[in-house]
Design an enzyme around this catalytic site. Sequence first.
Site, PDB file in Angstrom:
ATOM      1  CD1 TRP A   1      -0.095  -6.480  -3.018  1.00  0.00           C
ATOM      2  CD2 TRP A   1      -0.109  -6.912  -0.901  1.00  0.00           C
ATOM      3  NE1 TRP A   1       0.192  -7.873  -2.751  1.00  0.00           N
ATOM      4  CE2 TRP A   1       0.274  -8.258  -1.595  1.00  0.00           C
ATOM      5  CE3 TRP A   1      -0.399  -7.187   0.452  1.00  0.00           C
ATOM      6  CZ2 TRP A   1       0.421  -9.214  -0.997  1.00  0.00           C
ATOM      7  CZ3 TRP A   1      -0.040  -8.357   1.095  1.00  0.00           C
ATOM      8  CH2 TRP A   1       0.071  -9.569   0.416  1.00  0.00           C
TER       9      TRP A   1
ATOM     10  CE  LYS B   1      11.446  -2.724  -6.033  1.00  0.00           C
ATOM     11  NZ  LYS B   1      12.082  -4.090  -6.429  1.00  0.00           N
TER      12      LYS B   1
ATOM     13  CD  GLU C   1       9.813 -11.489  -8.624  1.00  0.00           C
ATOM     14  OE1 GLU C   1      11.030 -11.612  -8.683  1.00  0.00           O
ATOM     15  OE2 GLU C   1       9.169 -10.993  -8.067  1.00  0.00           O
TER      16      GLU C   1
ATOM     17  CG  HIS D   1      19.459 -37.786  -3.847  1.00  0.00           C
ATOM     18  ND1 HIS D   1      20.020 -39.103  -3.265  1.00  0.00           N
ATOM     19  CD2 HIS D   1      20.490 -37.049  -4.163  1.00  0.00           C
ATOM     20  CE1 HIS D   1      21.215 -39.067  -3.423  1.00  0.00           C
ATOM     21  NE2 HIS D   1      21.842 -37.933  -4.000  1.00  0.00           N
TER      22      HIS D   1
ATOM     23  CB  CYS E   1      -0.851  -0.044   0.953  1.00  0.00           C
ATOM     24  SG  CYS E   1      -2.125  -1.439   1.323  1.00  0.00           S
TER      25      CYS E   1
ATOM     26  CD  GLU F   1      17.375 -13.265  -7.807  1.00  0.00           C
ATOM     27  OE1 GLU F   1      16.739 -13.880  -6.804  1.00  0.00           O
ATOM     28  OE2 GLU F   1      16.883 -12.388  -8.299  1.00  0.00           O
TER      29      GLU F   1
ATOM     30  CE  LYS G   1      13.676 -11.570  -9.684  1.00  0.00           C
ATOM     31  NZ  LYS G   1      14.466 -10.781  -8.439  1.00  0.00           N
TER      32      LYS G   1
ATOM     33  CG  ASN H   1       1.888   0.882   4.177  1.00  0.00           C
ATOM     34  OD1 ASN H   1       1.431  -0.155   3.717  1.00  0.00           O
ATOM     35  ND2 ASN H   1       3.004   1.485   4.106  1.00  0.00           N
ATOM     36  N   GLY H   2      -0.542  -0.979   6.623  1.00  0.00           N
ATOM     37  CA  GLY H   2      -0.075  -1.475   7.621  1.00  0.00           C
ATOM     38  C   GLY H   2      -1.280  -2.343   7.774  1.00  0.00           C
TER      39      GLY H   2
ATOM     40  NE  ARG I   1       4.714   1.865  -0.195  1.00  0.00           N
ATOM     41  CZ  ARG I   1       5.646   1.542   0.829  1.00  0.00           C
ATOM     42  NH1 ARG I   1       7.081   1.792   0.292  1.00  0.00           N
ATOM     43  NH2 ARG I   1       5.603   1.238   1.863  1.00  0.00           N
TER      44      ARG I   1
HETATM   45  C1  F6R Z   1      11.974 -10.605  -5.878  1.00  0.00           C
HETATM   46  C2  F6R Z   1      11.839  -9.612  -4.847  1.00  0.00           C
HETATM   47  C3  F6R Z   1      11.702  -9.966  -3.474  1.00  0.00           C
HETATM   48  C4  F6R Z   1      12.312  -9.185  -2.506  1.00  0.00           C
HETATM   49  C5  F6R Z   1      12.063  -9.388  -1.107  1.00  0.00           C
HETATM   50  C6  F6R Z   1      12.886  -8.629  -0.093  1.00  0.00           C
HETATM   51  O1  F6R Z   1      12.248  -9.906  -6.885  1.00  0.00           O
HETATM   52  O2  F6R Z   1      11.834  -8.452  -5.107  1.00  0.00           O
HETATM   53  O3  F6R Z   1      11.892 -11.447  -3.051  1.00  0.00           O
HETATM   54  O4  F6R Z   1      13.847  -9.415  -2.630  1.00  0.00           O
HETATM   55  O5  F6R Z   1      10.596  -8.855  -0.723  1.00  0.00           O
HETATM   56  O6  F6R Z   1      12.669  -7.202  -0.261  1.00  0.00           O
HETATM   57  P1  F6R Z   1      13.640  -6.053   0.283  1.00  0.00           P
HETATM   58  O7  F6R Z   1      14.954  -6.324  -0.209  1.00  0.00           O
HETATM   59  O8  F6R Z   1      13.025  -4.875   0.088  1.00  0.00           O
HETATM   60  O9  F6R Z   1      13.707  -6.530   2.014  1.00  0.00           O
END
Ligand code: F6R
Length: 606
Positions: free
Chosen positions: A75, A601, A486, A502, A2, A479, A483, A99-100, A27
């Site tokens: 969100w 994010k 998501e 295994h 949010c 990673e 990527k 937000n929260g 957000r």
């Molecule tokens: C994936 C991604 C998330 C963040 C995770 C941590 O692309 O962006 O997995 O890496 O939510 O976020 P931060 O780094 O802001 O603590």
Amino acid sequence: MCGIVGYCGPKDATDVLLDTLAKLEYRGYDSAGIAVFENNKIRVEKSQGKLSCLIEKIKTDGKPTGHCGIGHTRWATHGEPSDINSHPHGNKRVSIVHNGIIENYKQLKEFLSGQGYAFESQTDTEAVAKLLDYYYDGDPLETIARVLGEIEGSYALGIVFRDFPGRVYSVRKDSPLIIGIGKGENFIASDVSAILQYTRDYYLLEQDEIACVEDNRVRVYDVHKNPVEKELQAATWDVDAAQKGGYEHFMLKEIYEQPTAVRTTITPRITEGMPDFDECGLTDEKLAAYNKIFIVACGTAMHAGMVGKYVIEKLARTEVTVDMASEFRYRDPLITDKDLVILISQSGETADTKEALRISKELGADTLAFVNVKGSSIAREADMVMYTHAGPEISVASTKAFSVQIAMMYMLAFKLAYAKKKITKEVCAAYIAELENIPEALENTLMCKDTCQYVASKIMNADSLLYIGRGLDYALSMEGSLKLKEISYIHSESYAAGELKHGTISLVTEQMPVIAVVTQHDIMEKTISNIKEVKARGAKVVLVCAKDVEIENEAVDYIVRIPVIMDALMPMLAVVPLQLIAYYTAVLRGNDVDQPRNLAKSVTVE
Ligand code: F6R
């Protein structure tokens, strides 16, 4: 999760609110809404869906005209994305954006229902709006202070009272909020990037401080209503950094920004060819004295921690434990005051990482944060902070933040290895020199773009993929897999290549492509054997490897080759094709790359 904004000033408030909300859409984008003072009344417009849906609705309903208001992009946590659950919440007298998470909202709702209040939404926020209304006695400050004594959880709130047109009240606890200070106009925002085109000056609101924002003055109070003097901060990020700059998506732009981001992050930390952490007081003596190292983070940042573990253990011969913050906080970790806990976070606001920091401090460990957002909670609360200088990362999928995080992990590993006398000064300087070559090597690596686009066209219709690798390549494959899933919504799993036999290899068929990462020369042959095993079972194999890796043509279907540098540093380059493959797959599938479904994010809730 949010985003909230607020505006008081001469400009058209609706325009400013929509404009600033657009910068915060990363957000959350389940719904959006605004409340604007129009003819001394609070007018609310809100809509399910992205900000564009709200803009359409406003076109139909007519634009609220006024010079003060609040806005929200959501969100969803409590209650599905819907018009009714969209913020602002409240009534004709008071309206809020939040937000929260309000943890005791059920008890508050019960109490307020008993007082005759009816609830229309499923949100926790509506309880706060009604509680403000219940306690309102003509004094907003007194009312807010009283409500703060009764709500539990995390919040950044923007509040308007009908009796006080031209004022936005604001308060925060465990959710970020800044007050933007302009000339004859002031703002509130979850993040400074939202207001950069209006002003660079801002105050950071501390826990439970209450701000009263008007066009020509901002007053801040503590929870006991005592005035608080705030220190003016200046944003260093420029406006262009938060624009797409000709790229189709922020994600692609941010992938291309990696050479600069890495250079900007490492250069100030190198003195006479050696890593220099003086800015946070981390001397060699202090470093050498630590017993164990814990790295705690979430998602991509946690993968950066995995790279760190491999490198630190190999070079500095010091035990490193990597934890997902959400697990760490509940597993009663065996940490002592002789240990160092490193928290990695792009946003600096991730709820689980923040809690892990607090637990580590309680246990007496030293805490060091690698954080991208200046002045964020984790940066402020850690004993030591070193900022990564990636600039604003807008795309929900993290790319350049990962690269600067691992760059910092390397700097730390080299410094620790030298401090613990596991490598000589010359060797340490040689590692640093190689790290300084990374920006240029990254530029060369980006040339694999077309190959990655071609690979994407070959995997885009798969239902599921496997990523495999060993050691550092395994960390990278984790990673790469994250990527891809998501943003492309294709299921994928990452497996340590040697572990496949295994159980997991039973999944491998012609329908399941395998992406193998091979950059570590000492274990290369082992992974190549695993590649042959999946190939023999029909898998289409994509190999991401160092240029000098030799492999028979029949063992793989597609190869992405990247420049060769020191093995230890190869993750800095290998991540690029993995990001590009994920990016182009999502584009080809027609997905919303920068704002993938269900995500946000900054994960400020548990
Ligand atoms: C994936 C991604 C998330 C963040 C995770 C941590 O692309 O962006 O997995 O890496 O939510 O976020 P931060 O780094 O802001 O603590």
